[in-house]
Design a protein around this motif. Sequence first.
Motif, PDB file in Angstrom:
ATOM      1  N   THR A  57       0.916  -1.170   0.061  1.00  0.00           N
ATOM      2  CA  THR A  57      -0.126  -0.182   0.086  1.00  0.00           C
ATOM      3  C   THR A  57       1.007   1.374   0.018  1.00  0.00           C
ATOM      4  O   THR A  57       0.616   2.360  -0.809  1.00  0.00           O
ATOM      5  CB  THR A  57      -1.223   0.072   1.309  1.00  0.00           C
ATOM      6  N   ALA A  58       1.740   1.368   0.810  1.00  0.00           N
ATOM      7  CA  ALA A  58       2.699   2.627   0.948  1.00  0.00           C
ATOM      8  C   ALA A  58       3.446   2.752  -0.284  1.00  0.00           C
ATOM      9  O   ALA A  58       3.506   3.717  -0.750  1.00  0.00           O
ATOM     10  CB  ALA A  58       3.723   2.223   2.142  1.00  0.00           C
ATOM     11  N   TYR A  59       3.974   1.803  -0.886  1.00  0.00           N
ATOM     12  CA  TYR A  59       4.812   1.886  -2.069  1.00  0.00           C
ATOM     13  C   TYR A  59       3.686   2.280  -3.411  1.00  0.00           C
ATOM     14  O   TYR A  59       4.131   3.282  -3.989  1.00  0.00           O
ATOM     15  CB  TYR A  59       5.643   0.804  -2.420  1.00  0.00           C
ATOM     16  N   ALA A  60       2.604   1.771  -3.370  1.00  0.00           N
ATOM     17  CA  ALA A  60       1.586   2.220  -4.384  1.00  0.00           C
ATOM     18  C   ALA A  60       1.454   3.628  -4.224  1.00  0.00           C
ATOM     19  O   ALA A  60       1.336   4.569  -5.260  1.00  0.00           O
ATOM     20  CB  ALA A  60       0.326   1.198  -4.211  1.00  0.00           C
ATOM     21  N   VAL A  61       0.838   4.083  -3.054  1.00  0.00           N
ATOM     22  CA  VAL A  61       0.655   5.279  -2.741  1.00  0.00           C
ATOM     23  C   VAL A  61       1.775   6.268  -2.988  1.00  0.00           C
ATOM     24  O   VAL A  61       1.614   7.291  -3.671  1.00  0.00           O
ATOM     25  CB  VAL A  61       0.079   5.601  -1.301  1.00  0.00           C
ATOM     26  N   TRP A  62       2.866   5.994  -2.458  1.00  0.00           N
ATOM     27  CA  TRP A  62       4.086   6.772  -2.866  1.00  0.00           C
ATOM     28  C   TRP A  62       4.509   6.958  -4.327  1.00  0.00           C
ATOM     29  O   TRP A  62       4.659   8.186  -4.731  1.00  0.00           O
ATOM     30  CB  TRP A  62       5.234   6.017  -2.111  1.00  0.00           C
ATOM     31  N   VAL A  63       4.455   5.830  -4.987  1.00  0.00           N
ATOM     32  CA  VAL A  63       4.707   5.873  -6.577  1.00  0.00           C
ATOM     33  C   VAL A  63       3.244   6.867  -7.122  1.00  0.00           C
ATOM     34  O   VAL A  63       3.695   7.720  -7.865  1.00  0.00           O
ATOM     35  CB  VAL A  63       4.665   4.725  -7.271  1.00  0.00           C
ATOM     36  N   GLY A  64       2.143   6.698  -6.738  1.00  0.00           N
ATOM     37  CA  GLY A  64       0.955   7.243  -7.145  1.00  0.00           C
ATOM     38  C   GLY A  64       1.146   8.675  -6.791  1.00  0.00           C
ATOM     39  O   GLY A  64       0.863   9.711  -7.952  1.00  0.00           O
ATOM     40  N   ILE A  65       1.600   9.426  -5.818  1.00  0.00           N
ATOM     41  CA  ILE A  65       1.727  10.525  -5.508  1.00  0.00           C
ATOM     42  C   ILE A  65       2.791  11.364  -6.495  1.00  0.00           C
ATOM     43  O   ILE A  65       2.638  12.474  -6.861  1.00  0.00           O
ATOM     44  CB  ILE A  65       1.916  10.954  -4.083  1.00  0.00           C
ATOM     45  N   GLY A  66       3.789  10.583  -6.425  1.00  0.00           N
ATOM     46  CA  GLY A  66       4.970  10.934  -7.208  1.00  0.00           C
ATOM     47  C   GLY A  66       4.585  11.082  -8.777  1.00  0.00           C
ATOM     48  O   GLY A  66       4.904  12.294  -9.346  1.00  0.00           O
ATOM     49  N   ALA A  67       4.043   9.831  -9.376  1.00  0.00           N
ATOM     50  CA  ALA A  67       3.205  10.250 -10.650  1.00  0.00           C
ATOM     51  C   ALA A  67       2.398  11.193 -10.858  1.00  0.00           C
ATOM     52  O   ALA A  67       2.692  12.091 -11.655  1.00  0.00           O
ATOM     53  CB  ALA A  67       2.727   8.819 -11.261  1.00  0.00           C
ATOM     54  N   VAL A  68       1.513  11.392  -9.945  1.00  0.00           N
ATOM     55  CA  VAL A  68       0.473  12.603 -10.184  1.00  0.00           C
ATOM     56  C   VAL A  68       1.346  13.937 -10.163  1.00  0.00           C
ATOM     57  O   VAL A  68       0.915  14.983 -10.988  1.00  0.00           O
ATOM     58  CB  VAL A  68      -0.712  12.575  -9.555  1.00  0.00           C
ATOM     59  N   GLY A  69       2.053  14.131  -9.188  1.00  0.00           N
ATOM     60  CA  GLY A  69       2.668  15.378  -8.928  1.00  0.00           C
ATOM     61  C   GLY A  69       3.796  15.536 -10.308  1.00  0.00           C
ATOM     62  O   GLY A  69       3.926  16.827 -10.716  1.00  0.00           O
ATOM     63  N   THR A  70       4.233  14.558 -10.692  1.00  0.00           N
ATOM     64  CA  THR A  70       5.409  14.655 -11.745  1.00  0.00           C
ATOM     65  C   THR A  70       4.644  15.110 -13.219  1.00  0.00           C
ATOM     66  O   THR A  70       4.976  16.088 -13.905  1.00  0.00           O
ATOM     67  CB  THR A  70       6.053  13.502 -11.845  1.00  0.00           C
ATOM     68  N   VAL A  71       3.306  14.491 -13.296  1.00  0.00           N
ATOM     69  CA  VAL A  71       2.512  14.885 -14.612  1.00  0.00           C
ATOM     70  C   VAL A  71       2.141  16.211 -14.528  1.00  0.00           C
ATOM     71  O   VAL A  71       2.384  16.949 -15.611  1.00  0.00           O
ATOM     72  CB  VAL A  71       1.645  13.573 -14.631  1.00  0.00           C
ATOM     73  N   ILE A  72       1.542  16.623 -13.349  1.00  0.00           N
ATOM     74  CA  ILE A  72       1.209  17.903 -13.238  1.00  0.00           C
ATOM     75  C   ILE A  72       2.110  18.962 -13.366  1.00  0.00           C
ATOM     76  O   ILE A  72       1.934  19.873 -14.122  1.00  0.00           O
ATOM     77  CB  ILE A  72       0.146  17.975 -12.107  1.00  0.00           C
ATOM     78  N   LEU A  73       3.209  18.656 -12.809  1.00  0.00           N
ATOM     79  CA  LEU A  73       4.374  19.564 -12.759  1.00  0.00           C
ATOM     80  C   LEU A  73       4.984  19.930 -14.336  1.00  0.00           C
ATOM     81  O   LEU A  73       5.394  20.904 -14.912  1.00  0.00           O
ATOM     82  CB  LEU A  73       5.704  19.481 -11.605  1.00  0.00           C
ATOM     83  N   GLY A  74       4.971  18.630 -14.824  1.00  0.00           N
ATOM     84  CA  GLY A  74       5.629  18.426 -16.269  1.00  0.00           C
ATOM     85  C   GLY A  74       4.415  19.184 -17.109  1.00  0.00           C
ATOM     86  O   GLY A  74       5.032  20.041 -18.131  1.00  0.00           O
TER      87      GLY A  74
END
Length: 106
Positions: A57-74
């Motif tokens: 769960t922690a890994y999936a949430v960590w990656v998810g937050i990172g992915a969403v944030g990276t796409v939005i900032l991109g």
Amino acid sequence: MEWIILIFAGLFETGWAIGLKYTQGFTRPWPSLFTLLAMIVSVWLLGIAVKSIPVGTAYAVWVGIGAVGTVILGMVLFSEPAGAGRILSIALIIAGIIGLKMTTLP
């Protein structure tokens, strides 16, 4: 408290992922230093969070937050495409993050 730590871990993951663009292949010292520090902090915070949150769960949430944030900032910083398909995909990732949080035992 662990969920707040996990959120910060994900935010630092976003920071290092975006930082990679600015390092220009780790040829620029200051952006490279920031990126490496963000990597260390992100993984360190993830390690703290998995003490009480299931690792999957922690890994999936960590990656998810990172992915969403990276796409939005991109989209914002680098003028990456912001079409309906990308926005829908971001929404689905966010829904998955929320679903994992809601179904994880306290």
